[in-house]
Design a protein around this motif. Structure first.
Motif, PDB file in Angstrom:
ATOM      1  N   LEU A  19       0.890  -1.148   0.000  1.00 54.19           N
ATOM      2  CA  LEU A  19       0.000   0.000   0.000  1.00 54.19           C
ATOM      3  C   LEU A  19       0.935   1.205   0.000  1.00 54.19           C
ATOM      4  O   LEU A  19       1.745   1.367   0.919  1.00 54.19           O
ATOM      5  CB  LEU A  19      -0.884  -0.021   1.247  1.00 54.19           C
ATOM      6  CG  LEU A  19      -1.915   1.073   1.410  1.00 54.19           C
ATOM      7  CD1 LEU A  19      -2.874   1.096   0.222  1.00 54.19           C
ATOM      8  CD2 LEU A  19      -2.684   0.864   2.696  1.00 54.19           C
ATOM      9  N   VAL A  20       0.878   2.015  -1.064  1.00 53.10           N
ATOM     10  CA  VAL A  20       1.854   3.083  -1.276  1.00 53.10           C
ATOM     11  C   VAL A  20       1.145   4.435  -1.330  1.00 53.10           C
ATOM     12  O   VAL A  20       0.200   4.620  -2.105  1.00 53.10           O
ATOM     13  CB  VAL A  20       2.627   2.862  -2.601  1.00 53.10           C
ATOM     14  CG1 VAL A  20       3.672   3.946  -2.815  1.00 53.10           C
ATOM     15  CG2 VAL A  20       3.263   1.477  -2.628  1.00 53.10           C
ATOM     16  N   CYS A  21       1.614   5.385  -0.512  1.00 56.37           N
ATOM     17  CA  CYS A  21       1.070   6.747  -0.549  1.00 56.37           C
ATOM     18  C   CYS A  21       1.600   7.450  -1.798  1.00 56.37           C
ATOM     19  O   CYS A  21       2.813   7.509  -2.032  1.00 56.37           O
ATOM     20  CB  CYS A  21       1.466   7.532   0.701  1.00 56.37           C
ATOM     21  SG  CYS A  21       0.811   9.226   0.687  1.00 56.37           S
ATOM     22  N   THR A  22       0.688   7.985  -2.595  1.00 62.63           N
ATOM     23  CA  THR A  22       1.076   8.645  -3.844  1.00 62.63           C
ATOM     24  C   THR A  22       1.649  10.038  -3.610  1.00 62.63           C
ATOM     25  O   THR A  22       2.176  10.651  -4.538  1.00 62.63           O
ATOM     26  CB  THR A  22      -0.126   8.745  -4.809  1.00 62.63           C
ATOM     27  OG1 THR A  22      -1.191   9.419  -4.137  1.00 62.63           O
ATOM     28  CG2 THR A  22      -0.565   7.368  -5.259  1.00 62.63           C
ATOM     29  N   ASP A  23       1.560  10.528  -2.368  1.00 62.01           N
ATOM     30  CA  ASP A  23       2.096  11.850  -2.072  1.00 62.01           C
ATOM     31  C   ASP A  23       3.486  11.757  -1.457  1.00 62.01           C
ATOM     32  O   ASP A  23       4.458  12.213  -2.041  1.00 62.01           O
ATOM     33  CB  ASP A  23       1.142  12.600  -1.137  1.00 62.01           C
ATOM     34  CG  ASP A  23       1.469  14.079  -1.033  1.00 62.01           C
ATOM     35  OD1 ASP A  23       1.966  14.659  -2.011  1.00 62.01           O
ATOM     36  OD2 ASP A  23       1.218  14.655   0.047  1.00 62.01           O
ATOM     37  N   CYS A  24       3.608  11.104  -0.311  1.00 59.69           N
ATOM     38  CA  CYS A  24       4.900  11.059   0.384  1.00 59.69           C
ATOM     39  C   CYS A  24       5.679   9.778   0.137  1.00 59.69           C
ATOM     40  O   CYS A  24       6.855   9.691   0.455  1.00 59.69           O
ATOM     41  CB  CYS A  24       4.696  11.238   1.890  1.00 59.69           C
ATOM     42  SG  CYS A  24       3.929   9.825   2.722  1.00 59.69           S
TER      43      CYS A  24
ATOM     44  N   VAL B  94      -1.223  -1.288  -4.270  1.00 59.63           N
ATOM     45  CA  VAL B  94      -2.389  -0.448  -4.020  1.00 59.63           C
ATOM     46  C   VAL B  94      -1.882   0.956  -3.706  1.00 59.63           C
ATOM     47  O   VAL B  94      -1.008   1.126  -2.849  1.00 59.63           O
ATOM     48  CB  VAL B  94      -3.225  -1.001  -2.845  1.00 59.63           C
ATOM     49  CG1 VAL B  94      -4.437  -0.126  -2.595  1.00 59.63           C
ATOM     50  CG2 VAL B  94      -3.619  -2.450  -3.108  1.00 59.63           C
ATOM     51  N   PHE B  95      -2.410   1.945  -4.414  1.00 62.89           N
ATOM     52  CA  PHE B  95      -1.963   3.321  -4.243  1.00 62.89           C
ATOM     53  C   PHE B  95      -3.072   4.161  -3.633  1.00 62.89           C
ATOM     54  O   PHE B  95      -4.248   3.971  -3.934  1.00 62.89           O
ATOM     55  CB  PHE B  95      -1.544   3.917  -5.594  1.00 62.89           C
ATOM     56  CG  PHE B  95      -0.374   3.211  -6.209  1.00 62.89           C
ATOM     57  CD1 PHE B  95       0.917   3.608  -5.918  1.00 62.89           C
ATOM     58  CD2 PHE B  95      -0.561   2.134  -7.067  1.00 62.89           C
ATOM     59  CE1 PHE B  95       2.005   2.954  -6.477  1.00 62.89           C
ATOM     60  CE2 PHE B  95       0.520   1.471  -7.627  1.00 62.89           C
ATOM     61  CZ  PHE B  95       1.802   1.883  -7.333  1.00 62.89           C
TER      62      PHE B  95
ATOM     63  N   ASP C 163      -1.463  10.837   6.991  1.00 62.11           N
ATOM     64  CA  ASP C 163      -0.820  12.149   7.126  1.00 62.11           C
ATOM     65  C   ASP C 163      -1.079  13.031   5.908  1.00 62.11           C
ATOM     66  O   ASP C 163      -1.240  14.242   6.033  1.00 62.11           O
ATOM     67  CB  ASP C 163       0.697  11.992   7.309  1.00 62.11           C
ATOM     68  CG  ASP C 163       1.056  11.342   8.635  1.00 62.11           C
ATOM     69  OD1 ASP C 163       0.286  11.499   9.594  1.00 62.11           O
ATOM     70  OD2 ASP C 163       2.104  10.674   8.687  1.00 62.11           O
ATOM     71  N   CYS C 164      -1.120  12.446   4.723  1.00 55.44           N
ATOM     72  CA  CYS C 164      -1.254  13.213   3.486  1.00 55.44           C
ATOM     73  C   CYS C 164      -2.722  13.467   3.089  1.00 55.44           C
ATOM     74  O   CYS C 164      -3.019  14.486   2.460  1.00 55.44           O
ATOM     75  CB  CYS C 164      -0.540  12.505   2.339  1.00 55.44           C
ATOM     76  SG  CYS C 164       1.249  12.419   2.588  1.00 55.44           S
ATOM     77  N   ALA C 165      -3.607  12.566   3.428  1.00 58.77           N
ATOM     78  CA  ALA C 165      -5.019  12.685   3.016  1.00 58.77           C
ATOM     79  C   ALA C 165      -5.653  14.012   3.414  1.00 58.77           C
ATOM     80  O   ALA C 165      -6.337  14.643   2.591  1.00 58.77           O
ATOM     81  CB  ALA C 165      -5.827  11.509   3.537  1.00 58.77           C
ATOM     82  N   PRO C 166      -5.474  14.512   4.656  1.00 59.13           N
ATOM     83  CA  PRO C 166      -6.108  15.791   5.016  1.00 59.13           C
ATOM     84  C   PRO C 166      -5.655  16.963   4.162  1.00 59.13           C
ATOM     85  O   PRO C 166      -6.450  17.864   3.863  1.00 59.13           O
ATOM     86  CB  PRO C 166      -5.672  16.002   6.486  1.00 59.13           C
ATOM     87  CG  PRO C 166      -5.365  14.641   6.986  1.00 59.13           C
ATOM     88  CD  PRO C 166      -4.812  13.883   5.796  1.00 59.13           C
ATOM     89  N   ARG C 167      -4.412  16.957   3.730  1.00 59.65           N
ATOM     90  CA  ARG C 167      -3.903  18.054   2.872  1.00 59.65           C
ATOM     91  C   ARG C 167      -4.579  18.046   1.515  1.00 59.65           C
ATOM     92  O   ARG C 167      -4.741  19.080   0.880  1.00 59.65           O
ATOM     93  CB  ARG C 167      -2.387  17.936   2.702  1.00 59.65           C
ATOM     94  CG  ARG C 167      -1.598  18.232   3.953  1.00 59.65           C
ATOM     95  CD  ARG C 167      -0.133  18.434   3.638  1.00 59.65           C
ATOM     96  NE  ARG C 167       0.498  17.257   3.058  1.00 59.65           N
ATOM     97  CZ  ARG C 167       1.135  16.324   3.739  1.00 59.65           C
ATOM     98  NH1 ARG C 167       1.230  16.416   5.046  1.00 59.65           N
ATOM     99  NH2 ARG C 167       1.694  15.293   3.128  1.00 59.65           N
ATOM    100  N   HIS C 168      -4.989  16.888   1.039  1.00 61.39           N
ATOM    101  CA  HIS C 168      -5.611  16.771  -0.277  1.00 61.39           C
ATOM    102  C   HIS C 168      -7.113  16.992  -0.240  1.00 61.39           C
ATOM    103  O   HIS C 168      -7.695  17.382  -1.238  1.00 61.39           O
ATOM    104  CB  HIS C 168      -5.280  15.410  -0.921  1.00 61.39           C
ATOM    105  CG  HIS C 168      -3.862  15.339  -1.355  1.00 61.39           C
ATOM    106  ND1 HIS C 168      -3.455  15.718  -2.601  1.00 61.39           N
ATOM    107  CD2 HIS C 168      -2.744  14.946  -0.709  1.00 61.39           C
ATOM    108  CE1 HIS C 168      -2.138  15.560  -2.713  1.00 61.39           C
ATOM    109  NE2 HIS C 168      -1.682  15.089  -1.575  1.00 61.39           N
ATOM    110  N   SER C 169      -7.737  16.732   0.888  1.00 63.51           N
ATOM    111  CA  SER C 169      -9.189  16.923   0.976  1.00 63.51           C
ATOM    112  C   SER C 169      -9.540  18.398   1.082  1.00 63.51           C
ATOM    113  O   SER C 169     -10.648  18.805   0.763  1.00 63.51           O
ATOM    114  CB  SER C 169      -9.775  16.143   2.157  1.00 63.51           C
ATOM    115  OG  SER C 169      -9.240  16.633   3.376  1.00 63.51           O
TER     116      SER C 169
END
Length: 144
Positions: A92-97, A130-131, A136-142
């Protein structure tokens, strides 16, 4: 438990060299898939004298013995990560960080086997990554 500069690093393979150990140490310290260039930059930052070509060769040889996980990005870039387990797994890979978690395949395993059989293939390997966005990154994108 820190693994930095551990002289008993597993999975070095047959050719255990200072450069190879340095690459593996960097991989073990990173929490994400990293490109050869990023790994080389980190080696340089740590004052290891390892050429970029050596980093590429080392990563390829580690991939050949399945001592690192390999992620082929849609951009064509290849990224590498130290394996936390010898067991078959996915990521499971974060597409931001780039933060990465190792996950079990669950239903993917049965699906891959069934799909291969349905088309007359003998399954020899598969990958499934899975991306998404980590917590940590999700709130910045929402907010955007």
């Amino acid at each position: 438990m820190s693994t930095r500069n551990d002289p008993t690093i597993p999975k070095l393979g047959v050719r255990s060299t200072r450069q190879r150990a340095a690459v593996v140490n960097v991989l073990r310290d990173l929490d994400a898939f990293a490109s050869a260039k990023t790994i080389h930059e980190e080696l340089t930052r740590r004052n290891y004298r390892v050429g970029l070509t050596t980093v590429y060769r080392t990563l390829q040889s580690l991939a050949d013995i399945e001592a690192v996980d390999v992620l082929n990005m849609a951009s064509g870039e290849t990224r590498y990560r130290h394996c936390d387990t010898d067991e078959h797994h996915h990521h499971l890979v974060c597409t931001d960080c780039g933060k990465t978690e190792e996950i079990e395949g669950g239903p993917v395993e049965a699906w891959a086997q069934q799909a291969a059989q349905a088309h007359g293939f003998k399954l020899t390997a598969h990958t499934a990554e899975v991306f998404g966005l980590c917590s940590d990154c999700a709130p910045r994108h929402s907010a955007s």
